[in-house]
Enzyme design. Structure first.
Site, PDB file in Angstrom:
ATOM      1  N   GLY A  12       0.670  -1.002  -0.050  1.00 57.66           N
ATOM      2  CA  GLY A  12      -0.020  -0.085  -0.110  1.00 57.66           C
ATOM      3  C   GLY A  12       0.731   0.907   0.029  1.00 57.66           C
ATOM      4  O   GLY A  12       1.525   1.222   1.183  1.00 57.66           O
ATOM      5  N   ASP A 131       2.470  -0.700  11.909  1.00 54.95           N
ATOM      6  CA  ASP A 131       2.301  -2.129  12.355  1.00 54.95           C
ATOM      7  C   ASP A 131       4.006  -2.750  12.510  1.00 54.95           C
ATOM      8  O   ASP A 131       4.118  -3.587  12.140  1.00 54.95           O
ATOM      9  CB  ASP A 131       1.370  -2.553  11.851  1.00 54.95           C
ATOM     10  CG  ASP A 131       1.797  -2.686  11.015  1.00 54.95           C
ATOM     11  OD1 ASP A 131       2.136  -2.006  10.043  1.00 54.95           O
ATOM     12  OD2 ASP A 131       0.734  -3.233   9.766  1.00 54.95           O
TER      13      ASP A 131
END
Ligand code: F6P
Length: 323
Positions: A12, A131
């Site tokens: 992404g 993350d």
């Protein structure tokens, strides 16, 4: 001796990737290292689709969202044949190092690739989700949370006018870090994230105790929460608390676009610069991060471990401040 490197953006996209590409290219050229950019992440390596990157190639991009190199979630790179083809092309391209800007999926790909080639690979953490283990902020996270708070502030205005409850869904497939930080910054009344056991039963209990003096209520839900997303949460609230007028807003991909914030541009520049330095000084299979203002090097295997816990103090802070 590093004479030529390759670079990709993968997975992404995230605001700040262009600033990082710029830093990698300019640092390499400053050190007389040639740079080629493969287009569309691992897809570009498999197809040998690359461009030469010069100083001018990265002019005027530091402020732009997206990635000039394009990106993809490559299904072909998930296959043995795809990885082998990519490895063959990298060997033939005569590069002495590879910089990958991406998130955990991209670094898992780097681990596979490193089993087939001997050239060093380093990573720059680029994902809005934040993350990855080994960096305080990934490239894109700061801009994404600022996009979220701008949107939620606007939602708050209309929620106030209509005395409504809004369930707002933010991105984060496996992580609730966008949700957590934006919930604090927006003064949200409740938060649902995958890392906490707080579920819709606890939420309903909490809603029953809400003061009637406060007209608007914002509930932030992370996309990856066990509750099943904002529409499901709103459905459960409707069934259990019919007294509330509920609306849903799923923020979606606006969180991935936009001009990178100042912090993003600076961090991306530091990380990109240090990625090239890392290749020049013999680092391999490591992600470059920033922890407590210091540049850090975390092996890919550790970076993708998803062991980043939510800060319990911040959880309590939301509870106290929204009481
Ligand atoms: O990995 C970043 C991320 O934005 C996640 O938060 C989200 O779940 C996912 O990408 C969406 O990916 P795509 O644009 O491929 O649908």
């Amino acid at each position: 001796m590093i004479k030529k490197i390759g670079i990709i953006t993968s997975g992404g996209d995230s605001p700040g990737m262009n600033a990082c590409i710029r830093a990698v290219v300019r640092t390499a050229l400053y050190n007389n290292i040639e740079v080629i950019g493969f287009l569309k992440g691992y897809e570009g390596i498999i197809d040998n689709n690359f461009i030469e990157l010069k100083r001018e190639s990265v002019s005027g991009i530091i402020q732009k969202g997206g990635t000039i190199l394009k990106t993809a979630r490559s299904a072909r790179f998930m296959t043995k044949e795809g990885v082998q083809q990519a490895a063959n092309n990298l060997k033939a391209s005569n590069i002495d190092g590879l910089v990958i800007i991406g998130g955990d999926g991209s670094f898992k790909g780097a681990i596979e690739l490193s089993k087939h080639i001997h050239i060093p690979i380093v990573g720059c953490a680029g994902t809005i989700d934040n993350d990855l283990v080994g960096t305080d902020f990934t490239i894109g996270y700061d801009t994404a949370i600022n996009t979220v708070i701008e949107a939620v502030d606007k939602i708050r205005d209309t929620a106030e006018s209509h005395d409504r409850v809004f369930v707002v869904e933010v991105m984060g497939r496996d992580a609730g870090l966008i949700a957590l930080r934006s919930a604090i910054a927006c003064g949200a009344e409740a938060l649902l994230v995958p890392e906490l056991n707080y579920d819709t039963t606890s939420l309903i209990l909490k809603m029953k105790s809400w003061r009637s003096t406060k007209s608007s209520k914002i509930i932030i839900v992370a996309e990856g929460d066990q509750s099943g997303g904002a529409y499901k949460v709103a459905e459960i609230i409707k069934q259990n608390c019919p007294e509330f007028d509920i609306r849903v807003s799923v923020l979606g991909h606006i969180q991935r676009g936009g001009n990178p914030s100042c912090m993003e541009r600076v961090n991306a520049s530091i990380v990109g610069y240090n990625a090239v330095k890392a290749l020049m000084t013999g680092h391999k299979n490591e992600m470059i991060g920033i922890v407590n203002k210091h540049v850090t090097y975390t092996p890919f295997e550790k970076a993708v471990k998803h062991i980043q816990k939510l800060n319990k103090d911040l959880e309590e802070l939301i509870e106290v401040l929204s009481s």
